[in-house]
Design a protein around this motif. Structure first.
Motif, mmCIF file in Angstrom:
data_model
loop_
_atom_site.group_PDB
_atom_site.id
_atom_site.type_symbol
_atom_site.label_atom_id
_atom_site.label_comp_id
_atom_site.label_asym_id
_atom_site.label_seq_id
_atom_site.Cartn_x
_atom_site.Cartn_y
_atom_site.Cartn_z
ATOM 1 N N LEU A 10 12.127 34.111 -8.137
ATOM 2 C CA LEU A 10 12.912 35.349 -8.026
ATOM 3 C C LEU A 10 12.491 36.008 -6.714
ATOM 4 O O LEU A 10 11.514 36.756 -6.657
ATOM 5 N N MET A 11 13.217 35.671 -5.656
ATOM 6 C CA MET A 11 12.726 36.018 -4.325
ATOM 7 C C MET A 11 13.847 35.866 -3.303
ATOM 8 O O MET A 11 14.719 35.004 -3.454
ATOM 9 N N ASP A 12 13.806 36.650 -2.258
ATOM 10 C CA ASP A 12 14.714 36.461 -1.136
ATOM 11 C C ASP A 12 14.438 35.084 -0.512
ATOM 12 O O ASP A 12 13.278 34.711 -0.321
ATOM 13 N N CYS A 13 15.492 34.348 -0.194
ATOM 14 C CA CYS A 13 15.265 32.960 0.237
ATOM 15 C C CYS A 13 14.564 32.858 1.592
ATOM 16 O O CYS A 13 13.802 31.918 1.826
ATOM 17 N N LEU A 14 14.801 33.822 2.475
ATOM 18 C CA LEU A 14 14.123 33.743 3.777
ATOM 19 C C LEU A 14 12.621 33.912 3.587
ATOM 20 O O LEU A 14 11.816 33.141 4.111
ATOM 21 N N GLU A 15 12.273 34.906 2.772
ATOM 22 C CA GLU A 15 10.851 35.141 2.489
ATOM 23 C C GLU A 15 10.263 33.922 1.768
ATOM 24 O O GLU A 15 9.166 33.453 2.093
ATOM 25 N N GLY A 16 11.030 33.391 0.824
ATOM 26 C CA GLY A 16 10.566 32.236 0.045
ATOM 27 C C GLY A 16 10.316 31.013 0.927
ATOM 28 O O GLY A 16 9.270 30.367 0.838
ATOM 29 N N MET A 17 11.280 30.715 1.791
ATOM 30 C CA MET A 17 11.107 29.531 2.655
ATOM 31 C C MET A 17 9.919 29.730 3.586
ATOM 32 O O MET A 17 9.122 28.831 3.806
ATOM 33 N N LYS A 18 9.819 30.966 4.143
ATOM 34 C CA LYS A 18 8.741 31.227 5.119
ATOM 35 C C LYS A 18 7.357 31.154 4.478
ATOM 36 O O LYS A 18 6.420 30.657 5.086
ATOM 37 N N THR A 19 7.253 31.660 3.241
ATOM 38 C CA THR A 19 5.903 31.749 2.660
ATOM 39 C C THR A 19 5.539 30.537 1.802
ATOM 40 O O THR A 19 4.358 30.267 1.611
ATOM 41 N N LEU A 20 6.533 29.815 1.279
ATOM 42 C CA LEU A 20 6.192 28.767 0.302
ATOM 43 C C LEU A 20 6.454 27.340 0.775
ATOM 44 O O LEU A 20 6.044 26.391 0.117
ATOM 45 N N LEU A 21 7.167 27.187 1.893
ATOM 46 C CA LEU A 21 7.488 25.823 2.326
ATOM 47 C C LEU A 21 6.926 25.528 3.711
ATOM 48 O O LEU A 21 7.056 26.339 4.635
ATOM 49 N N ASP A 22 6.310 24.359 3.827
ATOM 50 C CA ASP A 22 5.762 23.918 5.112
ATOM 51 C C ASP A 22 6.854 23.208 5.920
ATOM 52 O O ASP A 22 7.877 22.800 5.364
ATOM 53 N N PRO A 23 6.634 23.027 7.232
ATOM 54 C CA PRO A 23 7.650 22.357 8.042
ATOM 55 C C PRO A 23 7.924 20.935 7.551
ATOM 56 O O PRO A 23 7.013 20.230 7.114
ATOM 57 N N GLU A 24 9.184 20.555 7.599
ATOM 58 C CA GLU A 24 9.640 19.185 7.326
ATOM 59 C C GLU A 24 9.120 18.608 6.008
ATOM 60 O O GLU A 24 8.599 17.502 5.976
ATOM 61 N N GLU A 25 9.263 19.365 4.917
ATOM 62 C CA GLU A 25 8.851 18.777 3.644
ATOM 63 C C GLU A 25 10.002 18.634 2.643
ATOM 64 O O GLU A 25 9.822 18.106 1.564
#
Ligand SMILES: C[S@@+](CC[C@H](N)C(=O)[O-])C[C@H]1O[C@@H](n2cnc3c(N)ncnc32)[C@H](O)[C@@H]1O
Length: 282
Positions: A10-25
Motif C-alpha cells: 500500500l504505497m505510491d509506486c514511485l516511492e515503492g520502486m525507489k525504496t524497495l527495488l534494486d536496479p535491473e532485478e
C-alpha cells in the motif's frame, strides 16, 4: 531485493520502486496506469492537467527503466475515451525517450465476425458477436471495443516465446508448407481477444472501475517467456489481477497500489476468498 516478493504494498509506486527495488532485478513489468480520462477511482483523481499527467508518467517510466533487466519486457496497457483518443499515444511518445517500442498489441474486448467473411471454416457456423459491449449514446462515435498494450523494451531486440500463446492454423495444409511451420501452432499476432469474466454486477457492487482480466498479464508474461521470468512488477496493481496471473503461472510478483480498499480486495482474492471481479457491468 529490498522489498518482499509476492506482496502488494500500500504505497505510491514511485516511492515503492525507489525504496524497495534494486536496479535491473525485474524481468517483466505489466501494468495499467490511470488513463487521465476521468475514471472515478476511490482515491486517485484521474482528471489532472494533461501536462502534469505526462510528466508523472515520465517519472514512472524512468523508474521502470531502472528496475527492469536489460533483456526485460515492459507491457503498458492503456485505454482512451471517444473524446480523448490521443492519450495512449501521448504516453507512448513520452516513454519513447526511455524505451524502444518493440510491439503494439490491440486488446480486443468485443468483436463481430460474420460467417460470410470467414468462408469454409467448419467451426464457425453462423455470425458471431462476442465480448464486452457497453452501448454509448450520440451519433458521433463508434462503440469502443479495444485498448492498447504497448510492449516496450530497452533494446528492441528481446526474443519472445510467441508460440507460448500461439494458436492452431485454420488451414492445416500450412503445416509443413513453410520451414517454420512444423506443428499446428502459429503466432497469434498482435490482436488479442480477451473478454472479461461474464458476471453481472450492479454499478455499486463493482469494486474497481478499470481492471484488466488476469488473462491479459498471463499472456504478456508467457509471451516474454516463463523460463526467463522470475520477478514480475505491477506498479499500479489495483485489485491484484497481475498477482493472480503470476500465481497461476508460478512466478513471483511485487505490486504497488495507493488505495487501501483495492489492496484489501486484492489480498482477499490472492488468499482465494474472492475469485473473480468483472470490471464492467456486462
Ligand atoms: C487502471 S487501474 C489498474 C487496475 C489493475 N490493472 C487491475 O486489474 O485491478 C490504475 C490503478 O492505479 C492506482 N494508482 C494511482 N496512483 C497511484 C500511485 N501513485 N501509485 C500506485 N498506484 C496508484 C489507482 O488507485 C488504480 O487502482
Amino acid at each position: 531485493m529490498r522489498g518482499e516478493k509476492n506482496r502488494i504494498y500500500l504505497m505510491d509506486c514511485l516511492e515503492g520502486m525507489k525504496t524497495l527495488l534494486d536496479p535491473e532485478e525485474v524481468d517483466v513489468i505489466v501494468t495499467s496506469p490511470p488513463y487521465n480520462i476521468g475514471v472515478e477511482y476511490n482515491k486517485y483523481d484521474d482528471t489532472i492537467p494533461r501536462e502534469n499527467y505526462l510528466n508523472w508518467m515520465e517519472e514512472v517510466a524512468k523508474e521502470c527503466k531502472r528496475v527492469l533487466k536489460r533483456e526485460g519486457s515492459f507491457f503498458l496497457n492503456i485505454g482512451h475515451k471517444p473524446t480523448d483518443l490521443w492519450v495512449p499515444w501521448e504516453v507512448a511518445f513520452t516513454l519513447r525517450k526511455y524505451f524502444t517500442l518493440q510491439n503494439v498489441i490491440t486488446w480486443v474486448k468485443s468483436i463481430a465476425i460474420q460467417k460470410e467473411d470467414v468462408g469454409k471454416y467448419p467451426n464457425i457456423k453462423g455470425d458471431i458477436t462476442v465480448g464486452h459491449y457497453k452501448p454509448i449514446g450520440g451519433e458521433r462515435f463508434l462503440n469502443d471495443c479495444f485498448e492498447y498494450i504497448f510492449h516496450f523494451t530497452k533494446s528492441g531486440d528481446v526474443k519472445l516465446n510467441r508460440l507460448a500463446i500461439g494458436v492452431p492454423y485454420q488451414d492445416k495444409s500450412n503445416i509443413g508448407r513453410w520451414k517454420s511451420a512444423t506443428k499446428d501452432l502459429r503466432c497469434r499476432g498482435n490482436t488479442w481477444f480477451i473478454p472479461y469474466e461474464t458476471i453481472k454486477y450492479k454499478h455499486k457492487e463493482r469494486p474497481h472501475p478499470s481492471t484488466f482480466p488476469p488473462k491479459l498479464p498471463m499472456m504478456c508474461i508467457e509471451l516474454h517467456g516463463l523460463n526467463k521470468t522470475d520477478l514480475v512488477l505491477d506498479p499500479f496493481i489495483g485489485i491484484g489481477n497481475t498477482a493472480i496471473a503470476c500465481m497461476k503461472l508460478g512466478v513471483n510478483y511485487i505490486g504497488f497500489e495507493i488505495d487501501e480498499i483495492y489492496v484489501k480486495i486484492a489480498e482477499q482474492r490472492i488468499r482465494g476468498k474472492l475469485l473473480y471481479y468483472a470490471s464492467e457491468t456486462l
